[in-house]
Design an enzyme around this catalytic site. Sequence first.
Site, PDB file in Angstrom:
ATOM      1  N   GLU A  43      13.751   9.949   5.539  1.00 37.07           N
ATOM      2  CA  GLU A  43      14.306   9.478   4.245  1.00 37.07           C
ATOM      3  C   GLU A  43      13.863   8.164   4.096  1.00 37.07           C
ATOM      4  OE1 GLU A  43      18.453  10.337   3.906  1.00 37.07           O
ATOM      5  OE2 GLU A  43      18.449   9.295   1.934  1.00 37.07           O
ATOM      6  N   ARG A 271      17.372  13.909  20.553  1.00 37.07           N
ATOM      7  CA  ARG A 271      16.740  12.750  19.926  1.00 37.07           C
ATOM      8  C   ARG A 271      16.921  11.525  21.324  1.00 37.07           C
ATOM      9  NH1 ARG A 271      19.334  11.837  15.231  1.00 37.07           N
ATOM     10  NH2 ARG A 271      19.130   9.618  15.330  1.00 37.07           N
ATOM     11  N   LYS A 281      20.450   3.751  11.498  1.00 43.95           N
ATOM     12  CA  LYS A 281      20.010   3.271  10.252  1.00 43.95           C
ATOM     13  C   LYS A 281      21.088   2.498   9.756  1.00 43.95           C
ATOM     14  CE  LYS A 281      16.441   6.200   8.477  1.00 43.95           C
ATOM     15  NZ  LYS A 281      16.371   7.334   7.651  1.00 43.95           N
TER      16      LYS A 281
HETATM   17  P1  ATP Z   1      20.071   8.551   9.354  1.00 36.28           P
HETATM   18  O1  ATP Z   1      20.579   7.595  10.133  1.00 36.28           O
HETATM   19  O2  ATP Z   1      20.107   8.233   8.027  1.00 36.28           O
HETATM   20  O3  ATP Z   1      20.581  10.145   9.802  1.00 36.28           O
HETATM   21  P2  ATP Z   1      17.616   9.512  10.662  1.00 36.28           P
HETATM   22  O4  ATP Z   1      17.623   8.474  11.790  1.00 36.28           O
HETATM   23  O5  ATP Z   1      18.048  10.762  10.832  1.00 36.28           O
HETATM   24  O6  ATP Z   1      18.643   8.813   9.600  1.00 36.28           O
HETATM   25  P3  ATP Z   1      15.440  10.287   9.222  1.00 36.28           P
HETATM   26  O7  ATP Z   1      14.858   9.582   8.187  1.00 36.28           O
HETATM   27  O8  ATP Z   1      16.318  11.418   8.429  1.00 36.28           O
HETATM   28  O9  ATP Z   1      16.548   9.321   9.737  1.00 36.28           O
HETATM   29  O10 ATP Z   1      14.610  10.921  10.187  1.00 36.28           O
HETATM   30  C1  ATP Z   1      13.211  11.436  10.151  1.00 36.28           C
HETATM   31  C2  ATP Z   1      12.991  12.318  11.258  1.00 36.28           C
HETATM   32  O11 ATP Z   1      13.156  11.411  12.588  1.00 36.28           O
HETATM   33  C3  ATP Z   1      14.033  13.415  11.513  1.00 36.28           C
HETATM   34  O12 ATP Z   1      13.227  14.701  11.662  1.00 36.28           O
HETATM   35  C4  ATP Z   1      14.951  13.058  12.639  1.00 36.28           C
HETATM   36  O13 ATP Z   1      15.479  14.051  13.220  1.00 36.28           O
HETATM   37  C5  ATP Z   1      13.898  12.216  13.581  1.00 36.28           C
HETATM   38  N1  ATP Z   1      14.698  11.460  14.290  1.00 36.28           N
HETATM   39  C6  ATP Z   1      15.469  10.249  13.816  1.00 36.28           C
HETATM   40  N2  ATP Z   1      16.061   9.667  15.025  1.00 36.28           N
HETATM   41  C7  ATP Z   1      15.556  10.130  15.822  1.00 36.28           C
HETATM   42  C8  ATP Z   1      15.707   9.686  17.234  1.00 36.28           C
HETATM   43  N3  ATP Z   1      16.410   8.799  17.888  1.00 36.28           N
HETATM   44  N4  ATP Z   1      14.995  10.225  18.292  1.00 36.28           N
HETATM   45  C9  ATP Z   1      14.083  11.463  17.814  1.00 36.28           C
HETATM   46  N5  ATP Z   1      13.791  11.636  16.335  1.00 36.28           N
HETATM   47  C10 ATP Z   1      14.817  10.985  15.553  1.00 36.28           C
END
Ligand code: ATP
Length: 569
Positions: A43, A271, A281
């Site tokens: 996003e 994650r 974020k």
């Molecule tokens: P928010 O903090 O807004 O929830 P987010 O970190 O989930 O944001 P996105 O932009 O939705 O951010 O993430 C894009 C992709 O990265 C998603 O598929 C999410 O699952 C993956 N992602 C985010 N954080 C991690 C992490 N710490 N480890 C692995 N994958 C991640």
Amino acid sequence: MKDKSVTNLPTDAVVSNFIRSIIDEDNRTGKWNQRVETRFPPEPNGYLHIGHAKSICLNFGIAHDYNGVCHLRFDDTNPEKEAQEYVDAICENVAWLGFDWGEHLHYSSDYFDQLYAFAEYLITQGKAYVESLTADEIREQRGTLTSPGQNSPYRDRLPDESLDLFRCMKAGEFPDGKYVLRAKIDMASPNMNMRDPVIYRIRHIHHQRTGDQWCIYPMYDYTHCISDALEKITHSLCTLEFEDHRPLYDWVLDQLEGKVPCHPQQIEFARLNLTYTVMSKRKLIELVESDLVDDWDDPRLSTLAGVRRRGYTPKSIRQFIERIGVSKADSWIDVSVLEDCLREDLNESAPRRVAILRPLKLIIDNYPEDLEEDCFAPNHPKKPEWGKRVVPLSKTLYIERDDFMEEPTKGYFRLSPGAEVRLRYGYIVKCVAVDKNAVGEIEAIHCTYDAETKSGTEGATKRKVKGNIHWLSVKHAQPAEVRLYDRLFSDPYPDSGDKDYKTSLNPDSKEIITAYLEQSLCDAEPEQAFQFERNGYFIADRIDSKPGKPVFNRAVTLRDSWGKVDAGV
Ligand code: ATP
Ligand code: MG
């Protein structure tokens, strides 16, 4: 509750492949006709961090290894928080990591027309209805984890009436919050996500791509699965928090069977959690906006822009992600695993140079006043083909303050009164006197040198000394700004439990010094990395450093800065 076991993996750790096993099995059964299509769906509401690198490497890596395709798709359904600045930064980060989405750059907003048409279809099928309750009322009727929700009085609104209202929502006839569109699933489901989730809401807000064309926007859960299906994604990889959303993902696509090209399989993985850092974020935005760090690319941040500026290489990050593997179990990775990956990469690729970070003058009393001599230092100890460079020697030198102790502790083999060390690539010197100022601080030390012991000559090997220190000739050394970065937090889990992560900021995470560099470092190009012998790996800052006026950032210290000094003879 997250498992707090910290993983410190050995270099030969086996990479988990449960996702690859699923793909192998699909290829064996022919489920997707050997097709592998993945996507990375950020996003655009903030900068990417090192956690995202896991998802990027996984999605692009799998597509690459299976001769497939990986899309970069911006999940841009929430215009309040999204901006083109983030889109640009994300594209730059993904490309920097070494991945190429080719023609597969997509936006969920590309599908707004289709998403809308599918919503009308769900309404006509009695699978969605327009809700008149307020957000608070919806929440109250949603039930809890232990009690079912209640059906809304509007749940049985006739499809035609819902359709009319939905069209009026789209036409901008209602204010924000007046109505929402809900999927009609099951208010008694044990899974809260299935209790008639909202799939469209009214937002009179400008969208960075579609402008003012829309005043209703689809929700993430509804949008994501349909976007995947429209792009013919085969394996939709996401983090574990989406496990409870999978039934909804499947429900939406089941309703649209025959209307969308395929029904991708959602697969969840754990994650990345990294010690001594925060990765949400929201917290990253807070750190930047409250000036606790310099900007999104502050070298202490876990943002990809930050780690890049710090000196991390794309290769070191890809290696890190490969080393930590992929699993379904949440765990913490120690930040030292990441640091080690950088050391390994730069140990191979970074030329060696000399810099004095905290200078102390050393005067060689018996060295001729005007003499200058060339000493020859290898550019890489293991790569003779990289050649040597000249480091000039003269009577007055800088050495590191730590390389002298007036009263040496046990096992200290560097300089102290009466002691001998080798000046790397030069001579053996012996400390004969110490100059102090009026308040007793050491201002300079005096040595004598043994002219028979120059490195590279026969005499060099005649006598052995334990200490071996680096130095620069004062009249040849170039002063420059050097930024010494350390971990941003002093607590390994800054945001676990109820802790306020801002209370564990490390006050010593950034120190700016004037160091002395050997001449050749002055021409460094931005982002050129070096090992400053015995001091760590440094990179010319990509923004502030210019050839002729270098600024260096310490990316990472050496594993063992003082103990493991290689001969340099
Ligand atoms: P928010 O903090 O807004 O929830 P987010 O970190 O989930 O944001 P996105 O932009 O939705 O951010 O993430 C894009 C992709 O990265 C998603 O598929 C999410 O699952 C993956 N992602 C985010 N954080 C991690 C992490 N710490 N480890 C692995 N994958 C991640
Ligand atoms: Mg998210």
